[in-house]
Scaffold this motif. Structure first.
Motif, short mmCIF file in Angstrom:
data_model
loop_
_atom_site.label_atom_id
_atom_site.label_comp_id
_atom_site.label_asym_id
_atom_site.label_seq_id
_atom_site.Cartn_x
_atom_site.Cartn_y
_atom_site.Cartn_z
N GLY A 138 0.76 -1.24 0.00
CA GLY A 138 0.00 0.00 0.00
C GLY A 138 0.79 1.29 0.00
O GLY A 138 0.22 2.37 -0.17
N HIS A 139 2.10 1.23 0.19
CA HIS A 139 2.95 2.42 0.20
C HIS A 139 4.06 2.25 -0.84
O HIS A 139 4.52 1.14 -1.06
CB HIS A 139 3.69 2.59 1.54
N ALA A 140 4.52 3.35 -1.40
CA ALA A 140 5.71 3.30 -2.26
C ALA A 140 6.42 4.64 -2.18
O ALA A 140 5.80 5.69 -2.03
CB ALA A 140 5.33 3.00 -3.70
N GLY A 141 7.73 4.59 -2.27
CA GLY A 141 8.55 5.79 -2.33
C GLY A 141 9.42 5.73 -3.57
O GLY A 141 10.02 4.70 -3.87
N LEU A 142 9.46 6.82 -4.32
CA LEU A 142 10.27 6.89 -5.54
C LEU A 142 11.41 7.87 -5.31
O LEU A 142 11.22 8.94 -4.72
CB LEU A 142 9.43 7.36 -6.72
N MET A 143 12.59 7.53 -5.81
CA MET A 143 13.76 8.38 -5.64
C MET A 143 14.64 8.23 -6.88
O MET A 143 15.15 7.15 -7.16
CB MET A 143 14.51 7.95 -4.38
N TYR A 144 14.79 9.32 -7.64
CA TYR A 144 15.59 9.34 -8.86
C TYR A 144 16.49 10.57 -8.85
O TYR A 144 16.09 11.63 -8.38
CB TYR A 144 14.70 9.44 -10.11
N SER A 145 17.67 10.43 -9.42
CA SER A 145 18.58 11.56 -9.56
C SER A 145 19.45 11.37 -10.80
O SER A 145 19.80 10.24 -11.15
CB SER A 145 19.49 11.67 -8.33
N THR A 146 19.81 12.48 -11.43
CA THR A 146 20.85 12.41 -12.44
C THR A 146 22.16 12.10 -11.71
O THR A 146 22.28 12.37 -10.51
CB THR A 146 20.98 13.74 -13.21
N LEU A 157 3.75 7.50 -2.70
CA LEU A 157 2.49 7.04 -3.25
C LEU A 157 1.77 6.16 -2.24
O LEU A 157 2.39 5.41 -1.50
CB LEU A 157 2.73 6.20 -4.51
N ASN A 158 0.47 6.28 -2.24
CA ASN A 158 -0.33 5.27 -1.56
C ASN A 158 -1.28 4.71 -2.60
O ASN A 158 -1.68 5.41 -3.52
CB ASN A 158 -1.07 5.84 -0.34
N TYR A 159 -1.58 3.45 -2.48
CA TYR A 159 -2.36 2.80 -3.51
C TYR A 159 -3.09 1.60 -2.93
O TYR A 159 -2.77 1.13 -1.84
CB TYR A 159 -1.49 2.39 -4.70
N VAL A 160 -4.02 1.10 -3.66
CA VAL A 160 -4.74 -0.11 -3.29
C VAL A 160 -4.20 -1.21 -4.18
O VAL A 160 -4.25 -1.11 -5.40
CB VAL A 160 -6.26 0.04 -3.49
N ASP A 161 -3.66 -2.26 -3.58
CA ASP A 161 -3.15 -3.38 -4.36
C ASP A 161 -3.77 -4.66 -3.84
O ASP A 161 -4.54 -4.66 -2.89
CB ASP A 161 -1.63 -3.44 -4.29
N ASP A 162 -3.42 -5.76 -4.47
CA ASP A 162 -3.96 -7.05 -4.08
C ASP A 162 -2.87 -8.10 -4.20
O ASP A 162 -1.75 -7.80 -4.62
CB ASP A 162 -5.18 -7.42 -4.93
#
Length: 192
Positions: A138-146, A157-162
């Motif tokens: 139900g949780h996600a964190g994104l991290m990007y850099s040049t 992000l929060n989301y509904v998954d199964d």
């Protein structure tokens, strides 16, 4: 898990204490915690959800409060997008590792694209990003850099998954489009 055990044996302190002493404190990451077995999530926070079927009916349950210790050092940290940006900036900027160690970390294995703790990805439309995303139900964190830290993207992000991870493919495509748009010079439409 082995890295955690080694750190705790050598230092005679918990991983959380060592993270605070060596990384979180020096970088001022006040919105980041190592929860161990605690189910508390620092306020403010988004909620996480899980979708399942019971007796032929689809149900959704709030799974925000969960014990992440089963992940161990595979990702049992909670952070803010601001702290993620500070962390990735410090990492690629050479504030956490010696230059030769950072270069080794950011040299990916050719087939997997994985270095030592980070992914190094080519971006459709040109460019390269250093990334390591994470998540738990139900949780996600994104991290990007040049590689030079000149452009950074973090998101929570929060989301509904199964159990079937039915959101997985849509999530991956959306993330790829976002990264191409931000880091590939606005060429997302042609890249996908």
């Amino acid at each position: 898990m082995l890295a955690r055990l080694v750190v705790e044996k050598v230092t005679d302190r918990s991983l959380g204490e060592e993270m605070q002493r060596l990384i979180l404190g020096p970088l001022g990451l006040t919105g980041t915690v190592v929860p161990d077995t605690s189910t508390d999530v620092p306020e403010p926070h988004a909620h996480a959800y899980y979708r399942y079927e019971e007796d032929g009916q689809e149900k959704v349950v709030d799974v925000t409060r969960q014990n992440p210790s089963w992940i161990s050092t595979g990702g049992d940290m909670i952070s803010t997008t601001r702290d993620l940006a500070t962390f990735i900036s410090a990492l690629v900027g050479g504030r956490l590792l010696l230059a030769e160690l950072l270069a080794e970390m950011c040299t990916p294995e050719p087939k997997a694209g994985y270095g030592l703790g980070v992914f190094v990805q080519d971006v459709p439309g040109g460019g390269t990003v250093i990334t390591h995303n994470g998540g738990i139900t139900g949780h996600a964190g994104l991290m990007y850099s040049t590689p030079d830290g000149g452009k950074i993207l973090t998101a929570s992000l929060n989301y509904v998954d199964d159990a079937a991870l039915s959101m997985g493919e849509a999530f991956q495509k959306t993330t790829q489009r976002l990264v191409a748009e931000i880091f590939g010079g606005g060429r997302a439409a042609s890249a996908l």
